[in-house]
Design a protein around this motif. Structure first.
Motif, PDB file in Angstrom:
ATOM      1  N   PRO A   1       7.047   8.702 -10.551  1.00 42.26           N
ATOM      2  CA  PRO A   1       6.677   8.709 -11.954  1.00 42.26           C
ATOM      3  C   PRO A   1       8.182   7.856 -12.261  1.00 42.26           C
ATOM      4  CG  PRO A   1       7.021  10.753 -12.269  1.00 42.26           C
ATOM      5  CD  PRO A   1       6.887  10.833 -10.808  1.00 42.26           C
ATOM      6  N   ARG A   2       9.323   7.766 -10.832  1.00 40.76           N
ATOM      7  CA  ARG A   2      10.806   7.467 -11.349  1.00 40.76           C
ATOM      8  C   ARG A   2      10.722   5.726 -10.814  1.00 40.76           C
ATOM      9  NH1 ARG A   2      14.977  12.639 -10.637  1.00 40.76           N
ATOM     10  NH2 ARG A   2      13.944  13.579 -12.122  1.00 40.76           N
ATOM     11  N   LEU A   3       9.281   5.875 -10.096  1.00 38.41           N
ATOM     12  CA  LEU A   3       9.306   4.731  -9.088  1.00 38.41           C
ATOM     13  C   LEU A   3       9.099   3.583 -10.425  1.00 38.41           C
ATOM     14  CD1 LEU A   3       7.718   5.628  -5.442  1.00 38.41           C
ATOM     15  CD2 LEU A   3      10.249   4.633  -6.002  1.00 38.41           C
ATOM     16  N   PRO A   4      10.098   2.345 -10.249  1.00 40.06           N
ATOM     17  CA  PRO A   4       9.281   1.519 -11.260  1.00 40.06           C
ATOM     18  C   PRO A   4       8.338   0.565 -10.774  1.00 40.06           C
ATOM     19  CG  PRO A   4      11.054   0.468 -10.036  1.00 40.06           C
ATOM     20  CD  PRO A   4      11.269   1.657  -9.130  1.00 40.06           C
ATOM     21  N   VAL A   5       7.544   0.150 -11.773  1.00 37.31           N
ATOM     22  CA  VAL A   5       6.388  -0.163 -11.355  1.00 37.31           C
ATOM     23  C   VAL A   5       6.268  -1.485 -12.950  1.00 37.31           C
ATOM     24  CG1 VAL A   5       5.108   1.056 -10.567  1.00 37.31           C
ATOM     25  CG2 VAL A   5       5.033   0.839 -12.943  1.00 37.31           C
ATOM     26  N   PRO A   6       5.958  -2.834 -12.174  1.00 36.41           N
ATOM     27  CA  PRO A   6       5.382  -3.799 -13.193  1.00 36.41           C
ATOM     28  C   PRO A   6       4.333  -3.186 -14.783  1.00 36.41           C
ATOM     29  CG  PRO A   6       4.216  -4.887 -10.612  1.00 36.41           C
ATOM     30  CD  PRO A   6       4.679  -2.972 -10.924  1.00 36.41           C
ATOM     31  N   GLN A   7       4.586  -3.622 -15.990  1.00 37.37           N
ATOM     32  CA  GLN A   7       3.754  -3.060 -17.499  1.00 37.37           C
ATOM     33  C   GLN A   7       4.704  -3.749 -18.373  1.00 37.37           C
ATOM     34  OE1 GLN A   7       6.038   0.290 -18.218  1.00 37.37           O
ATOM     35  NE2 GLN A   7       7.081   0.516 -17.034  1.00 37.37           N
ATOM     36  N   GLY A   8       3.597  -4.182 -19.190  1.00 40.08           N
ATOM     37  CA  GLY A   8       3.779  -5.368 -20.542  1.00 40.08           C
ATOM     38  C   GLY A   8       3.086  -5.980 -20.441  1.00 40.08           C
ATOM     39  N   ARG A   9       2.575  -7.125 -21.248  1.00 37.18           N
ATOM     40  CA  ARG A   9       2.336  -7.967 -21.849  1.00 37.18           C
ATOM     41  C   ARG A   9       2.018  -8.878 -20.864  1.00 37.18           C
ATOM     42  NH1 ARG A   9       2.876 -10.389 -26.900  1.00 37.18           N
ATOM     43  NH2 ARG A   9       1.124 -11.924 -26.164  1.00 37.18           N
ATOM     44  N   TRP A  10       3.568  -9.250 -20.490  1.00 38.39           N
ATOM     45  CA  TRP A  10       3.217  -9.764 -18.826  1.00 38.39           C
ATOM     46  C   TRP A  10       2.484  -9.789 -17.472  1.00 38.39           C
ATOM     47  CZ3 TRP A  10       5.141  -9.995 -13.971  1.00 38.39           C
ATOM     48  CH2 TRP A  10       5.350  -8.498 -13.416  1.00 38.39           C
ATOM     49  N   ALA A  11       2.785  -8.694 -17.042  1.00 38.14           N
ATOM     50  CA  ALA A  11       1.478  -7.966 -16.372  1.00 38.14           C
ATOM     51  C   ALA A  11      -0.186  -8.681 -16.667  1.00 38.14           C
ATOM     52  CB  ALA A  11       2.064  -6.764 -15.349  1.00 38.14           C
ATOM     53  N   ASP A  12      -0.261  -8.240 -17.696  1.00 40.42           N
ATOM     54  CA  ASP A  12      -1.356  -8.140 -18.115  1.00 40.42           C
ATOM     55  C   ASP A  12      -2.226  -9.329 -17.871  1.00 40.42           C
ATOM     56  OD1 ASP A  12      -1.726  -4.757 -18.549  1.00 40.42           O
ATOM     57  OD2 ASP A  12      -1.103  -4.570 -20.236  1.00 40.42           O
ATOM     58  N   ARG A  13      -1.120 -10.468 -18.305  1.00 39.23           N
ATOM     59  CA  ARG A  13      -1.046 -11.351 -18.500  1.00 39.23           C
ATOM     60  C   ARG A  13      -1.921 -12.609 -16.459  1.00 39.23           C
ATOM     61  NH1 ARG A  13       1.807 -13.923 -23.408  1.00 39.23           N
ATOM     62  NH2 ARG A  13       1.469 -13.037 -25.213  1.00 39.23           N
ATOM     63  N   VAL A  14      -1.408 -11.605 -15.969  1.00 36.83           N
ATOM     64  CA  VAL A  14      -0.524 -12.304 -14.819  1.00 36.83           C
ATOM     65  C   VAL A  14      -2.259 -12.266 -13.658  1.00 36.83           C
ATOM     66  CG1 VAL A  14       0.545 -13.050 -12.342  1.00 36.83           C
ATOM     67  CG2 VAL A  14       1.262 -13.258 -15.394  1.00 36.83           C
TER      68      VAL A  14
ATOM     69  N   VAL B   1       0.884  -1.035  -0.290  1.00 39.96           N
ATOM     70  CA  VAL B   1      -0.073  -0.124  -0.005  1.00 39.96           C
ATOM     71  C   VAL B   1       0.864   0.863  -0.002  1.00 39.96           C
ATOM     72  CG1 VAL B   1      -1.829   1.450   1.683  1.00 39.96           C
ATOM     73  CG2 VAL B   1      -2.011  -0.797   1.007  1.00 39.96           C
ATOM     74  N   LEU B   2       1.654   1.228   0.334  1.00 38.11           N
ATOM     75  CA  LEU B   2       2.892   3.026   1.411  1.00 38.11           C
ATOM     76  C   LEU B   2       3.773   2.907  -0.766  1.00 38.11           C
ATOM     77  CD1 LEU B   2       4.101   2.315   4.423  1.00 38.11           C
ATOM     78  CD2 LEU B   2       2.809   4.167   4.189  1.00 38.11           C
ATOM     79  N   TYR B   3       3.766   1.530  -1.051  1.00 42.76           N
ATOM     80  CA  TYR B   3       4.619   1.320  -2.451  1.00 42.76           C
ATOM     81  C   TYR B   3       3.606   2.031  -3.421  1.00 42.76           C
ATOM     82  CZ  TYR B   3       7.986   1.096  -5.746  1.00 42.76           C
ATOM     83  OH  TYR B   3       9.234   0.844  -7.045  1.00 42.76           O
ATOM     84  N   ALA B   4       2.508   1.586  -3.389  1.00 42.39           N
ATOM     85  CA  ALA B   4       1.756   2.669  -4.217  1.00 42.39           C
ATOM     86  C   ALA B   4       1.740   3.821  -3.999  1.00 42.39           C
ATOM     87  CB  ALA B   4       0.376   1.400  -4.083  1.00 42.39           C
ATOM     88  N   LEU B   5       0.882   4.226  -3.207  1.00 46.89           N
ATOM     89  CA  LEU B   5       0.591   5.429  -2.540  1.00 46.89           C
ATOM     90  C   LEU B   5       2.122   6.291  -3.245  1.00 46.89           C
ATOM     91  CD1 LEU B   5      -1.345   5.457   0.631  1.00 46.89           C
ATOM     92  CD2 LEU B   5      -2.392   5.560  -1.990  1.00 46.89           C
ATOM     93  N   ALA B   6       3.232   5.881  -2.934  1.00 44.71           N
ATOM     94  CA  ALA B   6       4.209   6.647  -3.501  1.00 44.71           C
ATOM     95  C   ALA B   6       4.681   6.827  -4.924  1.00 44.71           C
ATOM     96  CB  ALA B   6       5.914   6.129  -2.609  1.00 44.71           C
ATOM     97  N   SER B   7       4.085   5.567  -5.651  1.00 41.93           N
ATOM     98  CA  SER B   7       4.456   5.591  -6.938  1.00 41.93           C
ATOM     99  C   SER B   7       3.639   6.368  -7.808  1.00 41.93           C
ATOM    100  CB  SER B   7       3.982   4.094  -7.560  1.00 41.93           C
ATOM    101  OG  SER B   7       2.667   3.835  -7.404  1.00 41.93           O
ATOM    102  N   LEU B   8       1.849   6.537  -7.066  1.00 49.55           N
ATOM    103  CA  LEU B   8       1.152   7.554  -7.302  1.00 49.55           C
ATOM    104  C   LEU B   8       2.138   9.154  -7.232  1.00 49.55           C
ATOM    105  CD1 LEU B   8      -2.095   7.181  -6.007  1.00 49.55           C
ATOM    106  CD2 LEU B   8      -1.343   6.801  -8.227  1.00 49.55           C
ATOM    107  N   ARG B   9       2.880   9.278  -6.787  1.00 46.78           N
ATOM    108  CA  ARG B   9       3.202  10.826  -6.113  1.00 46.78           C
ATOM    109  C   ARG B   9       4.666  10.997  -7.428  1.00 46.78           C
ATOM    110  NH1 ARG B   9       1.525  14.115  -2.686  1.00 46.78           N
ATOM    111  NH2 ARG B   9       3.932  15.086  -2.449  1.00 46.78           N
TER     112      ARG B   9
END
Length: 400
Positions: free
Chosen positions: A245-258, A235-243
């Motif tokens: 944009p430099r924090l790495p987040v999962p992205q790409g087709r693999w995340a959309d599939r899982v 939860v803390l990381y998710a809130l920090a990622s909203l503020r």
């Protein structure tokens, strides 16, 4: 294996994988373990509403409060309490395992009174664990003119008085004891439902003297704390990622599939919990914890009405619906659907954090099904961290 699906970005994969592996490893490693450090309930809740149909695993005895009371009663039957020199006041109290208000009365309010009055105060504790127990409680309450909606536990009977909730027991019971002792004592009222709830031919079991609650940390406490820690970190990381944009987040087709598959798993878990809660059946608890104690606790229904399992089903269905729209739509509609799914996952993770805290520290019973749902919704949240960024990117392209 997940990394092979479509070349996930290194930072995002390590983030989701690290949290996911840590939480799942905690589930596996903690399964056979339990903790025995003593704890004490600090809840100050008012009377807890009695469920309409509590279901209990009659062959399990994992409630520390129940075990302590049974041990006390057994000792009382083996070593009969000396007959009081003066008048005796007899009372009875309905209680429920996992009820913080009940434990407040049992361990904080009653022991000093027992120490003061000794054998002149005779109290019997009646556990509410089955539908038959609930019906008896309602019948007893009705004899005192208390409607069902006003009935809850703890429910203490002394003479012509019924005290519902810890505050009334704390403020009124001492004066009623003195009142009835001055009148030469008082026995339990002759009520068929109350008589049926009392063991036939056995003396009333006195409470132990002043002391602390023997309630131990629940079985699976370490597991619940591990999930609690992982969920809070997510939860803390998710809130920090909203503020940032430099924090790495999962992205790409693999995340959309899982993550849609995770949503399906969460839906199955929530559907099973909803079945247990709405049909009043015993759950298959697994090797750790007491999910039945959790499901029959006062916290198993939102606002005392909506079973949490049903709420979970609705949440996972909405997440899957958002995924279906996002997959088929384009532009603003797809971005809004993705943002909606992220918002539901964030709310569900925060709510799971709250529920896991209740299991570990308030209910003092651990539900593996609930922990599995908490892990699932947390992983979904981590795999949807890209959605808010996609929405902001669309806003930027449209010049808003």
């Amino acid at each position: 294996m997940l990394a092979k699906l479509a070349g996930a970005p290194t930072g995002g994969w390590r983030l989701a994988g690290g949290i996911g592996v840590a939480m799942i490893a905690a589930l596996a490693a903690s399964a056979p373990a339990s903790s025995s450090s003593a704890g004490r309930s600090q809840a100050q809740a008012e009377a807890t509403a009695t469920p309409t149909a509590p279901a209990y695993c009659s062959e399990c005895d994992v409630s520390a409060t129940r075990a302590a009371i049974q041990a006390t009663a057994l000792g009382a039957y083996r070593n009969q309490t000396p007959v009081a020199d003066g008048p005796t006041v007899r009372a009875a109290m309905f209680w429920m395992a996992g009820c913080p208000a009940c434990e407040e009365v049992i361990w904080d309010i009653l022991p000093p009174l027992k120490a003061e009055y000794g054998s002149q105060l005779d109290l019997f504790l009646i556990e509410v664990a089955t539908q038959e127990d609930v019906d008896r409680l309602f019948e007893v309450a009705a004899s005192f003119g208390i409607p069902r909606e006003g009935t809850g536990v703890p429910f203490l009977i002394i003479g012509e008085h019924a005290l519902v909730g810890p505050n009334r027991v704390r403020t009124e019971l001492p004066g009623l004891i003195e009142h009835y002792l001055a009148q030469g004592g008082v026995d339990l009222p002759e009520l068929p439902a109350l008589a049926a709830a009392l063991p036939a031919g056995t003396p009333l079991a006195p409470l132990p003297g002043v002391g602390t609650s023997p309630a131990a940390r629940p079985e699976g406490f370490a597991l619940a704390v591990a999930v609690l820690t992982g969920t809070a970190s997510a939860v803390l990381y998710a809130l920090a990622s909203l503020r940032s944009p430099r924090l790495p987040v999962p992205q790409g087709r693999w995340a959309d599939r899982v993550w849609p598959w995770l949503a399906l798993i969460g839906l199955v878990v929530a559907a099973y919990l909803a079945y247990v809660e709405t049909q009043s059946v015993e759950a298959m608890c697994g090797p750790v914890g007491d999910c039945n104690a959790v499901q029959t606790s006062p916290y198993a229904r939102l606002f005392g009405v909506l079973p949490l399992g049903v709420l979970g089903v609705l949440a996972y269905l909405l997440i899957l619906a958002a995924w279906a729209v996002e997959r088929r739509a384009t532009g603003r509609v797809a971005a809004v659907a993705g943002l909606t799914g992220f918002g539901i996952a964030l709310f569900g993770t925060i709510f799971s954090l709250y529920l896991t805290f209740l299991e570990a520290f308030i209910i003092r019973a651990v539900c593996l099904w609930c922990l599995a749902s908490a892990v699932t919704i947390t992983l979904i949240l981590m795999l949807r961290l890209e959605a808010p960024r996609a929405w902001r990117g669309l806003q930027t392209r449209e010049g808003r």
